[in-house]
Design a protein around this motif. Structure first.
Motif, mmCIF file in Angstrom:
data_model
loop_
_atom_site.group_PDB
_atom_site.id
_atom_site.type_symbol
_atom_site.label_atom_id
_atom_site.label_comp_id
_atom_site.label_asym_id
_atom_site.label_seq_id
_atom_site.Cartn_x
_atom_site.Cartn_y
_atom_site.Cartn_z
ATOM 1 N N VAL A 148 0.854 -1.207 0.000
ATOM 2 C CA VAL A 148 0.000 0.000 0.000
ATOM 3 C C VAL A 148 0.890 1.258 0.000
ATOM 4 N N ARG A 149 2.004 1.176 0.743
ATOM 5 C CA ARG A 149 2.924 2.330 0.770
ATOM 6 C C ARG A 149 3.458 2.613 -0.645
ATOM 7 N N VAL A 168 -8.261 3.177 12.585
ATOM 8 C CA VAL A 168 -7.841 2.650 11.274
ATOM 9 C C VAL A 168 -6.458 3.216 10.914
ATOM 10 N N TYR A 169 -6.198 4.452 11.336
ATOM 11 C CA TYR A 169 -4.855 4.996 11.089
ATOM 12 C C TYR A 169 -3.810 4.189 11.862
ATOM 13 N N GLU A 170 -4.156 3.866 13.109
ATOM 14 C CA GLU A 170 -3.222 3.090 13.944
ATOM 15 C C GLU A 170 -2.951 1.720 13.299
ATOM 16 N N LEU A 171 -4.002 1.102 12.752
ATOM 17 C CA LEU A 171 -3.837 -0.223 12.157
ATOM 18 C C LEU A 171 -3.038 -0.180 10.851
ATOM 19 N N VAL A 172 -3.287 0.843 10.040
ATOM 20 C CA VAL A 172 -2.595 0.923 8.742
ATOM 21 C C VAL A 172 -1.194 1.514 8.935
ATOM 22 N N GLY A 173 -1.114 2.572 9.737
ATOM 23 C CA GLY A 173 0.190 3.122 10.106
ATOM 24 C C GLY A 173 0.981 3.747 8.965
ATOM 25 N N LEU A 174 0.306 4.260 7.956
ATOM 26 C CA LEU A 174 1.022 4.923 6.851
ATOM 27 C C LEU A 174 0.587 6.384 6.794
ATOM 28 N N THR A 175 1.548 7.255 6.553
ATOM 29 C CA THR A 175 1.210 8.682 6.605
ATOM 30 C C THR A 175 0.778 9.275 5.263
ATOM 31 N N GLN A 208 -1.728 13.315 11.189
ATOM 32 C CA GLN A 208 -0.845 12.511 12.036
ATOM 33 C C GLN A 208 0.583 13.074 12.079
ATOM 34 N N LEU A 209 0.925 13.875 11.078
ATOM 35 C CA LEU A 209 2.275 14.440 11.063
ATOM 36 C C LEU A 209 2.307 15.862 11.610
ATOM 37 N N GLY A 210 1.149 16.289 12.102
ATOM 38 C CA GLY A 210 1.073 17.644 12.640
ATOM 39 C C GLY A 210 0.823 18.697 11.577
ATOM 40 N N LYS A 211 0.576 18.233 10.326
ATOM 41 C CA LYS A 211 0.285 19.200 9.242
ATOM 42 C C LYS A 211 -1.165 19.640 9.338
ATOM 43 N N GLU A 212 -1.426 20.868 8.900
ATOM 44 C CA GLU A 212 -2.793 21.373 8.941
ATOM 45 C C GLU A 212 -3.700 20.528 8.030
ATOM 46 N N ALA A 213 -4.869 20.170 8.522
ATOM 47 C CA ALA A 213 -5.800 19.362 7.712
ATOM 48 C C ALA A 213 -7.231 19.793 8.013
ATOM 49 N N ASN A 214 -8.154 19.401 7.130
ATOM 50 C CA ASN A 214 -9.571 19.661 7.368
ATOM 51 C C ASN A 214 -10.234 18.392 7.862
ATOM 52 N N LEU A 215 -11.184 18.557 8.761
ATOM 53 C CA LEU A 215 -11.960 17.405 9.228
ATOM 54 C C LEU A 215 -13.413 17.624 8.840
ATOM 55 N N PHE A 216 -13.976 16.670 8.148
ATOM 56 C CA PHE A 216 -15.399 16.769 7.801
ATOM 57 C C PHE A 216 -16.146 15.692 8.574
#
Ligand SMILES: O=P(O)(O)OC[C@H]1O[C@H](O[C@H]2O[C@H](CO)[C@@H](O)[C@H](O)[C@H]2O)[C@H](O)[C@@H](O)[C@@H]1O
Length: 399
Positions: A148-149, A168-175, A208-216
């Motif tokens: 997947v990476r 799901v982020y914890e399980l996949v673990g890819l940024t 997850q990397l501390g970058k600005e993101a939008n949440l819907f």
């Protein structure tokens, strides 16, 4: 999908009229009339759908539970196929005539993808990880993770799951991927300097990397209700051996995979009785799981459209979205592609199933092979492009 038009939009662009939606959810998100008795917490509740039966035997829940992840023989019977010993293979291969393997159709899919940008949507459980008895141990293999990476290096890749975004982020673990949790009710997408009009009820967050993101989060107002119901579900099912309740933020899952079948009516009736006090919540049948979720008009199909829109890739001739999933909730996304005549749905199933998906793959190991083929195809294309560019540059030397 016009995200800011009041008809099609799941998003509030103006404060909701108080008598329409005290939940702050646009009426387009509520699937039926909202004129009803006030809820104890002050929330206006919709009138109950007429004709709903109050008993799990009569309302079809038990049948649905029995047919979720059924043993092969039972399902083949549902397909009116005479089952005798090895006939399951015959039934599977005849079903595959309608839903051919995405592996054997790989070239056909790639022919269609030529000069298009592929966007990949991947469900998690049963697609990237095998179905196991303990939901806390549904891990994807390291090989799948690295596939997947590699894929995400070439193709925008979205993980869309019934689990919470964090889980799901914890399980996949890819940024380098996009994530949508709670069946698409919790979407994180990048902040862009572009023409895309960010829906007004998005919240600014950090990824997850501390970058600005939008949440819907179209069901944000349901958070206290889901938490309350989660606690009640845990309490009321605690004596049913094998039952497990998970909190996925905007939905709660009641697992019965490890519950003795003779106790299925008990667990189903228990969930149904609790839901009688929450007319704004509904049940979805997953794979040996009852999923409690808000009645809003939002599903994985809408989430896919939303994500394509936010990546500025929706309704474009030069974009080919592909969605791989194994669950009934993934059917909403398959339907969007089939009805819009764009993109490909790929159902992961080792048994014949009614589906809107065009193609099929047998299990997560076939999903991995398919993704690997895609990576190789992309690598070859990139190589070809750079050789072409280099020979152009080389040709320039002699001009
Ligand atoms: O949308 P998905 O990523 O496919 O998530 C759907 C549900 O997946 C999980 O449950 C399923 O997988 C478990 C682990 O293999 C299995 O034990 C269970 O029977 C399946 O239903 C997850 O636990 C659910 O909360 C998700 O909704």
């Amino acid at each position: 999908m016009d995200l800011n038009s009041t008809n099609a939009s799941p998003v509030l662009t103006e404060p909701a009229p108080i008598n329409k939606s005290r939940l702050g959810i646009h009426s387009s998100l509520l699937p039926f009339s909202q004129s009803g008795a006030p809820f104890s917490s002050g929330i206006l509740i919709p009138r109950k759908k007429p004709g709903k039966l109050d008993d799990v035997r009569s309302n079809g829940w038990l049948d649905a539970m029995k047919s979720s992840s059924p043993p092969q023989k039972k399902l083949l019977k549902d397909f009116n196929v005479e089952v005798a010993s090895d006939d399951s293979d015959v039934a599977y291969y005849s079903w595959m005539l309608k839903h051919p393997s995405a592996l054997s159709s790989f070239q056909q899919i790639m022919n269609h993808a030529r000069n298009k940008k592929i966007v990949m949507f991947l469900d998690y459980d049963g697609t990237l990880s095998p179905i196991v008895n303990d939901p806390d141990r549904a891990f994807m293999s390291d090989e799948m993770r690295s596939t997947v990476r590699n894929l995400a290096n070439y193709i925008p890749t979205v993980i869309i799951s019934g689990r919470s975004l964090d889980k799901v982020y914890e399980l996949v673990g890819l940024t380098d991927l996009y994530y949508a949790g709670s069946h698409g009710m919790d979407i994180m997408f990048p902040v862009r300097d572009s023409a895309f009009a960010v829906p007004s009820n998005c919240i600014k967050s950090t990824d997850q990397l501390g970058k600005e993101a939008n949440l819907f989060q179209p069901a944000r107002e349901f958070l206290p209700m889901i938490n309350e119901v989660f606690r009640i579900l845990v309490e009321k099912t605690k004596d049913i051996k094998g039952a497990k309740v998970e909190n996925h933020k905007f939905c709660a899952s009641v697992h019965y995979r490890n519950v003795d079948e003779k106790n299925w009516p008990t667990i189903a009736q228990c969930v149904l009785d609790i839901l009688k006090g929450y007319p704004l919540l509904q049940i979805n049948h997953g794979r040996k799981v009852l999923e409690v979720r808000p009645v809003i008009n939002w599903d994985k199909g809408k989430a896919v459209e939303f994500l394509l829109e936010s990546l500025e890739l929706n309704n474009r001739e030069d974009v080919l979205p592909i969605y791989v999933g194994d669950d009934r909730t993934d059917e909403d996304a398959f339907k969007v592609f089939r009805e819009g005549n764009r993109g490909y749905g790929i159902l992961v199933s080792s048994i014949p199933k009614e589906t809107k998906a065009k193609f099929s793959l047998k299990d997560p190991s076939e999903v991995q092979r398919f993704l690997k083929c895609l990576v190789r195809w992309k690598e070859k294309n990139e190589l070809r492009k750079s050789i072409n560019n280099r020979s152009l540059e080389f040709g320039d030397l002699f001009r």
